[in-house]
Design an enzyme around this catalytic site. Structure first.
Site, mmCIF file in Angstrom:
data_model
loop_
_atom_site.group_PDB
_atom_site.id
_atom_site.type_symbol
_atom_site.label_atom_id
_atom_site.label_comp_id
_atom_site.label_asym_id
_atom_site.label_seq_id
_atom_site.Cartn_x
_atom_site.Cartn_y
_atom_site.Cartn_z
ATOM 1 N N LYS A 193 -15.185 38.237 44.380
ATOM 2 C CA LYS A 193 -16.107 39.133 45.070
ATOM 3 C C LYS A 193 -15.334 40.359 45.531
ATOM 4 C CE LYS A 193 -19.188 39.376 49.058
ATOM 5 N NZ LYS A 193 -19.888 38.638 50.105
ATOM 6 N N LYS A 246 -18.919 39.305 41.323
ATOM 7 C CA LYS A 246 -19.861 40.105 42.105
ATOM 8 C C LYS A 246 -19.192 41.374 42.571
ATOM 9 C CE LYS A 246 -22.168 39.878 46.490
ATOM 10 N NZ LYS A 246 -22.112 39.337 47.796
HETATM 11 C C1 PBG Z 1 -22.340 38.110 52.745
HETATM 12 C C2 PBG Z 1 -22.894 38.594 51.454
HETATM 13 C C3 PBG Z 1 -22.999 39.927 50.998
HETATM 14 C C4 PBG Z 1 -23.661 39.859 49.788
HETATM 15 C C5 PBG Z 1 -23.910 38.527 49.517
HETATM 16 N N1 PBG Z 1 -23.420 37.763 50.556
HETATM 17 C C6 PBG Z 1 -22.640 41.209 51.617
HETATM 18 C C7 PBG Z 1 -21.275 41.522 52.007
HETATM 19 O O1 PBG Z 1 -20.302 40.892 51.579
HETATM 20 O O2 PBG Z 1 -21.158 42.441 52.818
HETATM 21 C C8 PBG Z 1 -24.047 41.046 48.948
HETATM 22 C C9 PBG Z 1 -25.284 40.872 48.152
HETATM 23 C C10 PBG Z 1 -25.918 42.137 47.727
HETATM 24 O O3 PBG Z 1 -25.450 43.275 47.992
HETATM 25 O O4 PBG Z 1 -26.977 42.035 47.084
HETATM 26 N N2 PBG Z 1 -20.993 37.825 52.762
HETATM 27 ZN ZN ZN Z 2 -20.032 37.646 54.924
#
Ligand code: PBG
Ligand code: ZN
Length: 320
Positions: A193, A246
């Site tokens: 991520k 992601k």
């Molecule tokens: C929380 C999380 C996020 C997303 C999924 N789980 C946001 C972040 O890390 O700030 C992003 C999903 C999206 O943008 O559609 N940790």
């Molecule tokens: Zn988070």
């Protein structure tokens, strides 16, 4: 070589093009993300995500059922609690917003329900873990993640999906689940991520903007691909069943790398900013939105994703 080889032979008719296409995209490949807000009575539109609403506990099962009706097999839930605190304690309340939503969806549908697992929607400071000073305390945080996983499992989640990018989070969650007799419950790890600008609309929708600083001390630097592979390998060693990349479209190289190197299922998350960008250009008439969406989803599968988390899931599935 030409004229023996003519690439156009396989492109002459739609039937033949279908046969040799190689990549298939079906509603069964898609997971629909749903925001559920404990503070709402009715659903409420997300400004930067046309077509997407935050659901209330009253409306969430109906929204999930609408996805099920068009053939989407699974949803992933993000919760917004009534009250936030320093420790994010609402995240593991047995009757918290996500457990309550899971129960309602399971009563109304036969969908697989995936629970996103993080603290940023639940902490008053908006960070993904417990703070010590201005830093996230990794090891205390993963203990809390274990508690969240068990509360989600008890409510009937079919899978938990840790998204906090703490070291050792999958091992901590696997152990907590096993200790609570949920050894058959799979973990979908957000392993690779990235710290991405494409999460902007999500943070508005999920009220998870950090009050200070950013997430670059735990999410990956967009400039590295090798760390993505290592993160995925570590998560699999810790007991992850599925790994995830992601965002999706800006990281197709990472998806292809993981597909080549790993023998595990791989998911990809087409995130909120990817959705917003496609919707915005579509609304302007700057391209054919439907075709552009299909092309992005196809590209994500072609690069190596076994399935895709996408806010287009319901809309796409309804069209095919
Ligand atoms: C929380 C999380 C996020 C997303 C999924 N789980 C946001 C972040 O890390 O700030 C992003 C999903 C999206 O943008 O559609 N940790
Ligand atoms: Zn988070």
């Amino acid at each position: 070589m030409f004229p023996t080889t003519r690439m156009r032979r396989l492109r002459a008719s739609p039937r033949v093009r279908d046969l040799v296409a190689g990549t298939r995209l079906s509603p069964k490949d898609l997971v629909y993300p749903i925001f559920v807000d404990e503070n709402l009575k009715e659903s409420k539109p997300v400004a930067a995500m046309p077509g997407i609403h935050r659901q209330s506990l009253r409306t969430v099962a109906k929204e999930a059922a609408a996805a099920a009706d068009v053939g989407v097999p699974a949803v992933i839930l993000f919760g917004i609690p009534k009250a936030k605190d320093e420790a994010g304690s609402a995240a593991y309340a047995k009757d918290g917003v996500v457990p309550a939503a899971i129960r309602r969806i399971k009563e109304a549908t036969d969908l697989a329900v995936i629970a996103d697992l993080c603290l940023c929607e639940y902490t008053s400071h908006g960070h993904c873990g417990l703070l010590r000073g201005s830093r996230i305390d990794n090891d205390r945080t993963v203990d809390v993640y274990g508690k969240i996983a068990v509360s989600q499992a008890l409510a009937g989640a079919d899978m938990v999906a840790p998204s906090g990018m703490m070291d050792g989070q999958v091992a901590a969650i696997r152990k907590a689940l096993d200790d609570a007799d949920f050894e058959e419950l799979p973990v979908l790890a957000y392993s690779s991520k990235y710290a991405s600008a494409f999460y902007g609309p999500f943070r508005e929708a999920a009220e998870s903007v950090p009050k200070f600083g950013d997430r670059r001390s735990h999410q990956m630097d967009p400039r590295t691909a090798t760390q993505a592979l290592k993160e995925a390998r570590l998560d699999l060693q810790e007991g992850a069943d599925i790994v995830m990349v992601k965002p999706a479209l800006p990281y197709l190289d990472v998806l292809a790398l993981l597909r080549r190197e790993l023998d595990a299922p791989i998911a990809a998350f087409q995130v909120s900013g990817e959705y917003a960008a496609l919707k915005a250009a579509g609304a302007q008439g700057w391209f054919d939105e439907e075709a552009a969406v299909r092309e992005t989803l196809t590209a994500i599968k072609r690069a190596g994703a076994d399935f895709i988390l996408t806010y287009f899931a319901k809309e796409y599935a309804a069209r095919v």
